[in-house]
Design a protein around this motif. Structure first.
Motif, mmCIF file in Angstrom:
data_model
loop_
_atom_site.group_PDB
_atom_site.id
_atom_site.type_symbol
_atom_site.label_atom_id
_atom_site.label_comp_id
_atom_site.label_asym_id
_atom_site.label_seq_id
_atom_site.Cartn_x
_atom_site.Cartn_y
_atom_site.Cartn_z
ATOM 1 N N HIS A 151 14.176 36.322 -11.741
ATOM 2 C CA HIS A 151 15.284 35.394 -11.978
ATOM 3 C C HIS A 151 15.252 34.312 -10.904
ATOM 4 N N LEU A 152 15.249 33.068 -11.311
ATOM 5 C CA LEU A 152 15.130 31.952 -10.367
ATOM 6 C C LEU A 152 16.494 31.301 -10.188
ATOM 7 N N GLN A 153 16.981 31.339 -8.932
ATOM 8 C CA GLN A 153 18.256 30.686 -8.629
ATOM 9 C C GLN A 153 18.012 29.193 -8.425
ATOM 10 N N THR A 154 18.972 28.390 -8.819
ATOM 11 C CA THR A 154 18.776 26.935 -8.735
ATOM 12 C C THR A 154 18.535 26.480 -7.292
ATOM 13 N N ASN A 155 19.129 27.179 -6.319
ATOM 14 C CA ASN A 155 18.933 26.741 -4.929
ATOM 15 C C ASN A 155 17.546 27.086 -4.379
ATOM 16 N N LYS A 156 16.740 27.793 -5.168
ATOM 17 C CA LYS A 156 15.364 28.116 -4.757
ATOM 18 C C LYS A 156 14.319 27.272 -5.511
ATOM 19 N N VAL A 157 14.810 26.432 -6.416
ATOM 20 C CA VAL A 157 13.894 25.689 -7.285
ATOM 21 C C VAL A 157 13.025 24.721 -6.492
ATOM 22 N N ARG A 158 13.625 24.004 -5.540
ATOM 23 C CA ARG A 158 12.861 23.004 -4.777
ATOM 24 C C ARG A 158 11.649 23.646 -4.112
ATOM 25 N N GLN A 159 11.859 24.831 -3.538
ATOM 26 C CA GLN A 159 10.768 25.562 -2.890
ATOM 27 C C GLN A 159 9.746 26.035 -3.931
ATOM 28 N N ALA A 160 10.232 26.524 -5.071
ATOM 29 C CA ALA A 160 9.345 27.114 -6.083
ATOM 30 C C ALA A 160 8.383 26.089 -6.677
ATOM 31 N N VAL A 161 8.887 24.892 -6.991
ATOM 32 C CA VAL A 161 8.018 23.936 -7.686
ATOM 33 C C VAL A 161 6.889 23.417 -6.797
ATOM 34 N N LYS A 162 7.007 23.617 -5.488
ATOM 35 C CA LYS A 162 5.931 23.171 -4.588
ATOM 36 C C LYS A 162 4.626 23.907 -4.858
ATOM 37 N N PHE A 163 4.724 25.162 -5.308
ATOM 38 C CA PHE A 163 3.485 25.942 -5.446
ATOM 39 C C PHE A 163 3.353 26.701 -6.766
ATOM 40 N N ALA A 164 4.422 26.837 -7.546
ATOM 41 C CA ALA A 164 4.358 27.666 -8.757
ATOM 42 C C ALA A 164 3.478 27.008 -9.822
ATOM 43 N N ASP A 165 2.527 27.777 -10.333
ATOM 44 C CA ASP A 165 1.723 27.309 -11.463
ATOM 45 C C ASP A 165 2.458 27.532 -12.779
ATOM 46 N N LEU A 166 3.199 28.651 -12.863
ATOM 47 C CA LEU A 166 3.954 28.956 -14.084
ATOM 48 C C LEU A 166 5.235 29.688 -13.697
ATOM 49 N N ILE A 167 6.363 29.166 -14.163
ATOM 50 C CA ILE A 167 7.660 29.816 -13.959
ATOM 51 C C ILE A 167 8.033 30.501 -15.270
ATOM 52 N N HIS A 168 8.180 31.833 -15.218
ATOM 53 C CA HIS A 168 8.375 32.635 -16.439
ATOM 54 C C HIS A 168 9.829 32.736 -16.872
ATOM 55 N N SER A 169 10.757 32.364 -16.002
ATOM 56 C CA SER A 169 12.123 32.871 -16.173
ATOM 57 C C SER A 169 13.169 31.786 -16.404
ATOM 58 N N VAL A 170 12.825 30.737 -17.156
ATOM 59 C CA VAL A 170 13.824 29.725 -17.502
ATOM 60 C C VAL A 170 14.732 30.292 -18.602
ATOM 61 N N ASP A 171 16.017 30.376 -18.295
ATOM 62 C CA ASP A 171 16.931 31.018 -19.258
ATOM 63 C C ASP A 171 18.191 30.204 -19.533
ATOM 64 N N THR A 172 18.346 29.055 -18.861
ATOM 65 C CA THR A 172 19.497 28.181 -19.120
ATOM 66 C C THR A 172 19.039 26.732 -19.037
ATOM 67 N N LEU A 173 19.788 25.868 -19.698
ATOM 68 C CA LEU A 173 19.483 24.433 -19.620
ATOM 69 C C LEU A 173 19.692 23.933 -18.196
ATOM 70 N N HIS A 174 20.714 24.442 -17.513
ATOM 71 C CA HIS A 174 20.982 24.010 -16.137
ATOM 72 C C HIS A 174 19.772 24.277 -15.236
ATOM 73 N N LEU A 175 19.196 25.462 -15.351
ATOM 74 C CA LEU A 175 18.012 25.790 -14.549
ATOM 75 C C LEU A 175 16.847 24.880 -14.928
ATOM 76 N N ALA A 176 16.650 24.669 -16.229
ATOM 77 C CA ALA A 176 15.556 23.802 -16.690
ATOM 78 C C ALA A 176 15.712 22.390 -16.127
ATOM 79 N N GLU A 177 16.927 21.877 -16.151
ATOM 80 C CA GLU A 177 17.170 20.518 -15.642
ATOM 81 C C GLU A 177 16.929 20.435 -14.143
ATOM 82 N N THR A 178 17.276 21.503 -13.434
ATOM 83 C CA THR A 178 17.045 21.522 -11.983
ATOM 84 C C THR A 178 15.553 21.519 -11.683
ATOM 85 N N ILE A 179 14.800 22.338 -12.406
ATOM 86 C CA ILE A 179 13.336 22.363 -12.229
ATOM 87 C C ILE A 179 12.749 20.995 -12.563
#
Length: 233
Positions: free
Chosen positions: A83-111
């Motif tokens: 589960h990816l919290q929105t406050n961890k997204v900035r860190q995650a996108v720096k290196f993630a090749d694939l994020i498996h756990s998008v489950d809300t529009l809010h999270l998708a928009e943040t990513i």
């Protein structure tokens, strides 16, 4: 290290090949990607798995993944599977090749906005909570289509498919109907008229049930304990 990680990794690959050979309703030749789930295992254990052939690693926690990425870097493909919290997204996108756990529009928009900030198009899967378990994240099947089109409209995301987790049953055979159903949903959503999505991943199956998931059409499995042994807390 009494647990032989290299042998265990090869054993899981062999089990995947055997499960593919048992397929009845799914093309047998379709590739299956093994994601070695490395959460709570140290870099030395990861390096052993990489030396044995692991190309994809999965982490649940972004901070733990980021520390390991600092040591291992882009030698492997990095999957964020928890589960990816929105406050961890900035860190995650720096290196993630694939994020498996998008489950809300809010999270998708943040990513999307964080990916845009660094000039990246982030590959994502939408997580489906098919069993409607309160303890698990994920969009319900009846709300899936709406979320898929919204994710597809975001310019710095590329929708690549679906992820699900089955309930944990003592008898893994009980997962089969859910995996069958998930594969049907996956095939159906491939037919939708997207702007930019490339739907070719169905991530389902973990140590307890990955062989059944592969038999029923998974093309990404997320396996930790069967490779690394019990987690080191």
């Amino acid at each position: 290290m009494s647990h032989d990680i290299a042998k265990a990794y090869q054993d899981v690959l062999a089990e995947i090949a055997a499960a593919k050979a048992r397929r009845t309703e799914v093309p047998r030749e379709a590739e299956v990607t093994l994601v070695a789930v490395t959460k709570n295992h140290d870099v030395a254990a990861m390096q052993t798995a990489i030396a044995a052939g692991a190309v994809h690693v999965g982490e649940n926690r972004v901070q733990e993944a980021a520390k390991k990425y600092a040591e291992i870097g882009a030698a492997v493909k990095w999957h964020i599977i928890g589960h990816l919290q929105t406050n961890k997204v900035r860190q995650a996108v720096k290196f993630a090749d694939l994020i498996h756990s998008v489950d809300t529009l809010h999270l998708a928009e943040t990513i999307d906005s964080e990916a845009a900030r660094i000039g990246k198009v982030q590959d994502v899967l939408v997580q489906v909570n098919l069993a409607k378990e309160d303890s698990k994240s994920g969009v319900y099947a009846e709300d899936l289509e709406d979320l898929l089109f919204k994710v597809d409209s975001l310019p710095n995301l590329r929708l690549r498919g679906l992820m699900c987790m089955a309930p944990h049953y003592e008898d893994a055979e009980l997962c089969r109907p859910l995996f069958k159903n998930m594969y049907k949903i996956y095939k159906k959503i491939q037919e939708f008229d997207y702007q930019r999505a490339n739907i070719n991943y169905l991530s389902m199956g973990m140590t307890n049930d990955y062989q059944i998931a592969v038999e029923e059409g998974a093309n990404i499995v997320r396996v930790g304990t069967a490779i690394f042994g019990p987690r080191q807390y």
